[in-house]
Motif scaffolding. Structure first.
Motif, PDB file in Angstrom:
ATOM      1  N   GLU A 108       0.830  -1.213   0.000  1.00  0.00           N
ATOM      2  CA  GLU A 108       0.000   0.000   0.000  1.00  0.00           C
ATOM      3  C   GLU A 108       0.860   1.256   0.000  1.00  0.00           C
ATOM      4  OE1 GLU A 108      -3.583   2.058   2.649  1.00  0.00           O
ATOM      5  OE2 GLU A 108      -2.948  -0.005   3.036  1.00  0.00           O
ATOM      6  N   LYS A 109       1.893   1.237   0.817  1.00  0.00           N
ATOM      7  CA  LYS A 109       2.775   2.404   0.886  1.00  0.00           C
ATOM      8  C   LYS A 109       3.565   2.559  -0.417  1.00  0.00           C
ATOM      9  CE  LYS A 109       6.453   4.452   3.684  1.00  0.00           C
ATOM     10  NZ  LYS A 109       7.355   4.278   4.854  1.00  0.00           N
ATOM     11  N   ALA A 110       4.025   1.428  -0.958  1.00  0.00           N
ATOM     12  CA  ALA A 110       4.797   1.469  -2.202  1.00  0.00           C
ATOM     13  C   ALA A 110       3.937   1.994  -3.354  1.00  0.00           C
ATOM     14  CB  ALA A 110       5.327   0.083  -2.534  1.00  0.00           C
ATOM     15  N   SER A 111       2.661   1.606  -3.377  1.00  0.00           N
ATOM     16  CA  SER A 111       1.763   2.052  -4.443  1.00  0.00           C
ATOM     17  C   SER A 111       1.612   3.569  -4.434  1.00  0.00           C
ATOM     18  CB  SER A 111       0.387   1.400  -4.290  1.00  0.00           C
ATOM     19  OG  SER A 111       0.478   0.001  -4.481  1.00  0.00           O
ATOM     20  N   TRP A 158      -0.529  -3.669 -10.423  1.00  0.00           N
ATOM     21  CA  TRP A 158       0.185  -2.456 -10.052  1.00  0.00           C
ATOM     22  C   TRP A 158       0.848  -2.541  -8.666  1.00  0.00           C
ATOM     23  CZ3 TRP A 158       3.129   1.284 -10.884  1.00  0.00           C
ATOM     24  CH2 TRP A 158       3.288   2.335  -9.984  1.00  0.00           C
ATOM     25  N   PRO A 159       0.187  -3.082  -7.649  1.00  0.00           N
ATOM     26  CA  PRO A 159       0.867  -3.157  -6.336  1.00  0.00           C
ATOM     27  C   PRO A 159       2.212  -3.880  -6.403  1.00  0.00           C
ATOM     28  CG  PRO A 159      -1.475  -3.601  -6.103  1.00  0.00           C
ATOM     29  CD  PRO A 159      -1.204  -3.564  -7.573  1.00  0.00           C
ATOM     30  N   GLN A 160       2.292  -4.970  -7.175  1.00  0.00           N
ATOM     31  CA  GLN A 160       3.550  -5.705  -7.292  1.00  0.00           C
ATOM     32  C   GLN A 160       4.599  -4.878  -8.040  1.00  0.00           C
ATOM     33  OE1 GLN A 160       0.502  -7.123  -8.128  1.00  0.00           O
ATOM     34  NE2 GLN A 160       0.351  -8.261  -6.193  1.00  0.00           N
ATOM     35  N   GLN A 187       5.921  -2.255  -5.717  1.00  0.00           N
ATOM     36  CA  GLN A 187       6.890  -2.832  -4.780  1.00  0.00           C
ATOM     37  C   GLN A 187       8.262  -2.995  -5.437  1.00  0.00           C
ATOM     38  OE1 GLN A 187       4.363  -6.282  -3.693  1.00  0.00           O
ATOM     39  NE2 GLN A 187       4.757  -5.722  -1.556  1.00  0.00           N
ATOM     40  N   GLN A 188       8.246  -3.442  -6.688  1.00  0.00           N
ATOM     41  CA  GLN A 188       9.522  -3.596  -7.390  1.00  0.00           C
ATOM     42  C   GLN A 188      10.220  -2.247  -7.549  1.00  0.00           C
ATOM     43  OE1 GLN A 188       8.427  -5.482 -11.095  1.00  0.00           O
ATOM     44  NE2 GLN A 188       8.530  -7.556 -10.238  1.00  0.00           N
TER      45      GLN A 188
END
Length: 380
Positions: A57-60, A85-87, A90-91
């Motif tokens: 969530e934070k990365a998004s 998109w979340p993955q 994160q990357q």
């Protein structure tokens, strides 16, 4: 794959092509990110310091700002709305935390995605504009000239059929084998409908087909009902797509520098479709068409004679240049016997009889015979 109807096609096809181009660019973004993430993991693994991915969530939230800043709006929107998109976020954040400068990396990745997007869009536009040249060529090389091939190319559904062929080809299907089988079915349909409509069992040979028999058609697959009076139909009968026709015209003009007016007379000549068919046939056999055409500027004997007949002389000159093997000196070749050409041409008139047997149906192409020749005695 459901294709739009002709009424829906222009607007919807454009929108679909644009959407497909953007989705393809997103695929390219994912690929680059997957490679970058794999390298990051490998480096950290070797050092024994592999990190866990940051909170999704934070990365998004953080990554979305970076993406919006450095990628085009349409590609950024497609990325942010994607289920993965979340993955991806994160990357991205893992790369940033590992020391990768996203302000340097993302613009470069953005260039890759834009290139992919524009290539896909341009390809879709090319297919729409050029009328599926690749598959018109496949028809020419697979199906004999005649009503089935012409019916396919003149059908309002031709773009849809070509798209289907392309899709099947991408999935590893032998499209040419399907076309060959479909041709047999098409011939059966043609004959059945003709019978119901009480059409003549053996179509008469058109005047254009008769007058064209000879040097211009030797070795070519020419339909019995060739209509040179209708340029568009003649090109379609010979399976020459509009884009191919334009390209062949350019090749002739480039081969005749300083004589562009005369080149235009050649391209506008009534028999030009037969010249284009010869060039297409040579290309399919891997022959250097441009080298043959270069003879037109070396041997200018076509300039001799009445100006009103220069187009006709150029048709003969270009046909001679295309048929003469590379390496032979430029210049007019020996006189060709029209009668001999008729008797040996596989594209017209006499059927190929065994060991010189007399033709049984003059003026009928071999593949268009109504049935087996009647037995008239022993062949020699």
């Amino acid at each position: 794959m459901t294709m739009p109807t002709p009424e829906e096609r222009p607007g919807e096809a454009f929108a679909e092509a644009a959407a497909e181009a953007v989705q393809t660019s997103v695929m390219a973004f994912r690929l680059v990110m997957a490679i970058a993430d794999a390298v990051r993991r490998q480096q950290q693994k070797r050092a024994g310091k592999e990190d866990e991915l940051p909170d999704a969530e934070k990365a998004s939230a953080e990554a979305s700002e970076e993406v919006k800043k450095f990628l085009p709006d349409d590609i950024a929107t497609a990325l942010l709305e994607g289920a993965d998109w979340p993955q991806l976020a994160q990357q991205l954040m893992a790369l940033k935390r590992a020391g990768v400068d996203l302000e340097t990396m993302l613009p470069r990745v953005g260039e890759i995605t834009v290139t992919v997007r524009d290539q896909v869009a341009a390809n879709a536009e090319k297919v729409a504009r050029e009328g599926t040249e690749e598959w018109a060529k496949a028809l020419r090389e697979t199906l004999p000239a005649g009503p089935v091939r012409e019916a396919i190319l003149s059908s309002p559904a031709w773009p849809e059929m070509a798209q289907t062929m392309a899709t099947l080809n991408e999935r590893g299907v032998d499209v040419r084998a399907i076309l060959a089988s479909a041709h047999e079915e098409g011939v059966g349909v043609d004959q059945a409908v003709a019978k119901v409509l009480s059409a003549a069992e053996v179509p008469t040979t058109s005047r254009d087909a008769t007058l064209s028999y000879g040097p211009l058609t030797v070795g070519l697959d020419i339909p019995k009902d060739l209509d040179l009076g209708d340029r568009e139909r003649a090109l379609r009968q010979l399976s020459i797509s509009p884009s191919e026709n334009q390209r062949f015209g350019r090749m002739v003009r480039e081969a005749m520098p300083g004589a562009e007016r005369e080149a235009d007379l050649l391209v506008s000549a009534r028999q030009w479709p037969l010249v284009a068919a010869r060039m297409a046939d040579m290309e399919s056999k891997g022959q250097p068409v441009a080298e043959h055409l270069a003879r037109l500027s070396k041997d200018t004997s076509w300039q001799e004679g009445p100006q009103s007949q220069v187009g006709r002389r150029l048709v003969q000159a270009v046909n001679d240049a295309l048929r003469k093997p590379v390496g032979m000196p430029a210049g007019p070749g020996p006189k060709v016997s029209t009668a001999a050409a008729r008797s040996t041409s596989p594209s017209v008139g006499p059927t190929k009889a065994a060991k010189g047997a007399a033709p049984t149906t003059p003026g009928v192409a071999a593949h268009r015979e109504a049935g087996p020749a009647p037995k008239t005695g022993k062949t020699r």
